[in-house]
Design a protein around this motif. Structure first.
Motif, PDB file in Angstrom:
ATOM      1  N   PRO A   1      71.851  56.479  66.223  1.00 52.10           N
ATOM      2  CA  PRO A   1      70.745  57.438  66.266  1.00 52.10           C
ATOM      3  C   PRO A   1      69.510  56.831  66.944  1.00 52.10           C
ATOM      4  O   PRO A   1      69.197  55.657  66.763  1.00 52.10           O
TER       5      PRO A   1
ATOM      6  N   SER B   1      69.135  61.284  70.309  1.00 56.27           N
ATOM      7  CA  SER B   1      70.602  61.318  70.258  1.00 56.27           C
ATOM      8  C   SER B   1      71.067  62.659  69.693  1.00 56.27           C
ATOM      9  O   SER B   1      70.340  63.342  68.960  1.00 56.27           O
TER      10      SER B   1
ATOM     11  N   PRO C   1      69.183  61.826  64.995  1.00 52.56           N
ATOM     12  CA  PRO C   1      68.281  60.864  64.353  1.00 52.56           C
ATOM     13  C   PRO C   1      67.693  61.424  63.061  1.00 52.56           C
ATOM     14  O   PRO C   1      67.465  62.632  62.954  1.00 52.56           O
TER      15      PRO C   1
END
Length: 301
Positions: free
Chosen positions: A27, A78, A83
Motif C-alpha cells: 500500500p 495503490s 492504502p
C-alpha cells in the motif's frame, strides 16, 4: 494548411523537464500540493489510482498515459492493496536512480515514469486555456516510446541536450493531445479541430491571421449560416469565433514585439489591422500596455 495545435504547442515552449522512474509494492499514497507545472505519468506496470483535486478518481492500467497541463494538487495511490486512511508515502531514491514507494522488499508491483515540465512562454496561461485540462490515453506505443526517449535524453549529458529535450517535449505533447478521442475532449482547441465544420474555420484563421475575417466570411469556410457558425463555435471551442481570432492575433503580436525584430507597423500589418492606431488601441485594451510600452517592458526583462 495551417496546424493550429502545432502553432500553440510551439509557442508554449515546453522546457526544463524532470522525470523519474518510480517502483512500488504494497500500500502507498503520494500527495503533491506544490505542483505548478505540467504533470505527466506513463504507467509501465501494475495499476494505480490518480485523483486530481476537483475531479473523480481515475484508474490507470499498464500502458496508460495521463497528461495534465494545469494541476495544483493530486494524489497517487495503490489499488491492490488500497492504502489505509492517513497513510502518506515518501518516495525514496535508490542507488540506481529509481525511486521506491512502499516496503522495499520483494518485486515491484507498480512501475511508472512520472515527470513535469514548464512552459517558457509568457502567454502560457492564455495558451493552455485552449487545451484540455486533462488528457488520458490508453496503451499508446508511440507515447511510451517518446516518454522513454525523453527520460533518457533528460538524464544524459550530451551536446544539444536542451534543444533535443524541448523538441521531444513538443512532440510528446502533440502526440498526447491528438491521441485524445474527440468525444473525450472538453470544449477547446482539440474538440474544435476534430469538428468537421469548425476545424476548417480554425485552420483558416491560423493560416491567414492577417485576413479581414468576419463572421460571414468564416461561415463560408464552415459551410454554415452565420448564426449556426456562431452557436456551434461557442459550443465546441468555448468562445465566439471573433474572440478566438482576437486572442490568437494578440498572442502572435506579443511574440513578434518581444523578438525585437518587428516594428509596430509591421506587426499591425501581419495580424490584419488596417492602421497602426487601430492595432494600438486593440493591443492596449487586450494587454494593458501599448505596443511600444510592451516592447520596452519585455526588453528590460
Amino acid at each position: 494548411m495551417a496546424d493550429p495545435l502545432s502553432d500553440v504547442i510551439s509557442l508554449l515552449r515546453p522546457q526544463a523537464p524532470f522525470s523519474k522512474l518510480a517502483e512500488a509494492s504494497g500500500p502507498f499514497r503520494v500527495r503533491r500540493e506544490d505542483m505548478d507545472a505540467v504533470f505527466y505519468c506513463l504507467l509501465l506496470g501494475g495499476r494505480i489510482c490518480l485523483e486530481v483535486d476537483g475531479k473523480p478518481p481515475l484508474m490507470l492500467n499498464a500502458g496508460d498515459f495521463v497528461l495534465i497541463p494545469n494541476v495544483s494538487a493530486f494524489t497517487i495511490e495503490s489499488v491492490d492493496p488500497p492504502p489505509p486512511p492517513g497513510l502518506r508515502s515518501i518516495p525514496v531514491p535508490g542507488e540506481d536512480g529509481i525511486f521506491r514507494l512502499g516496503p522495499n522488499t520483494g518485486p515491484a508491483e507498480v512501475q511508472q515514469l512520472v515527470g513535469h515540465c514548464h512552459f517558457g512562454s509568457p502567454d502560457a496561461a492564455l495558451l493552455t486555456s485552449l487545451l484540455p485540462d486533462m488528457v488520458v490515453v490508453g496503451g499508446d506505443d508511440r507515447l511510451a516510446a517518446l516518454a522513454t526517449l525523453l527520460r533518457d535524453e533528460a538524464r544524459a549529458n550530451r551536446p544539444a541536450r536542451d534543444v533535443i529535450v524541448e523538441h521531444l517535449l513538443q512532440v510528446l505533447l502533440i502526440e498526447a493531445f491528438r491521441a485524445t478521442p474527440p468525444s473525450g475532449a472538453a470544449s477547446g482547441l482539440l474538440r474544435g479541430l476534430a469538428d468537421p465544420r469548425i476545424g476548417p474555420v480554425l485552420r483558416a484563421m491560423h493560416a491567414a491571421p492577417h485576413r479581414g475575417w468576419t463572421v460571414p466570411s468564416l461561415a463560408i469556410e464552415a459551410g454554415l449560416s452565420r448564426s449556426a457558425l456562431f452557436t456551434r463555435f461557442v459550443r465546441v471551442v468555448g468562445e465566439p469565433p471573433i474572440s478566438y481570432l482576437l486572442t490568437w492575433r494578440m498572442t502572435l503580436a506579443k511574440k513578434m514585439l518581444r523578438s525585437g525584430q518587428h516594428g509596430v507597423a509591421d506587426v499591425s500589418n501581419k495580424i490584419g489591422y488596417g492602421s497602426v492606431s487601430a492595432f494600438s488601441t486593440a493591443f492596449t485594451r487586450h494587454v494593458g500596455a501599448s505596443p511600444t510600452g510592451y516592447m520596452r517592458m519585455t526588453a528590460a526583462e
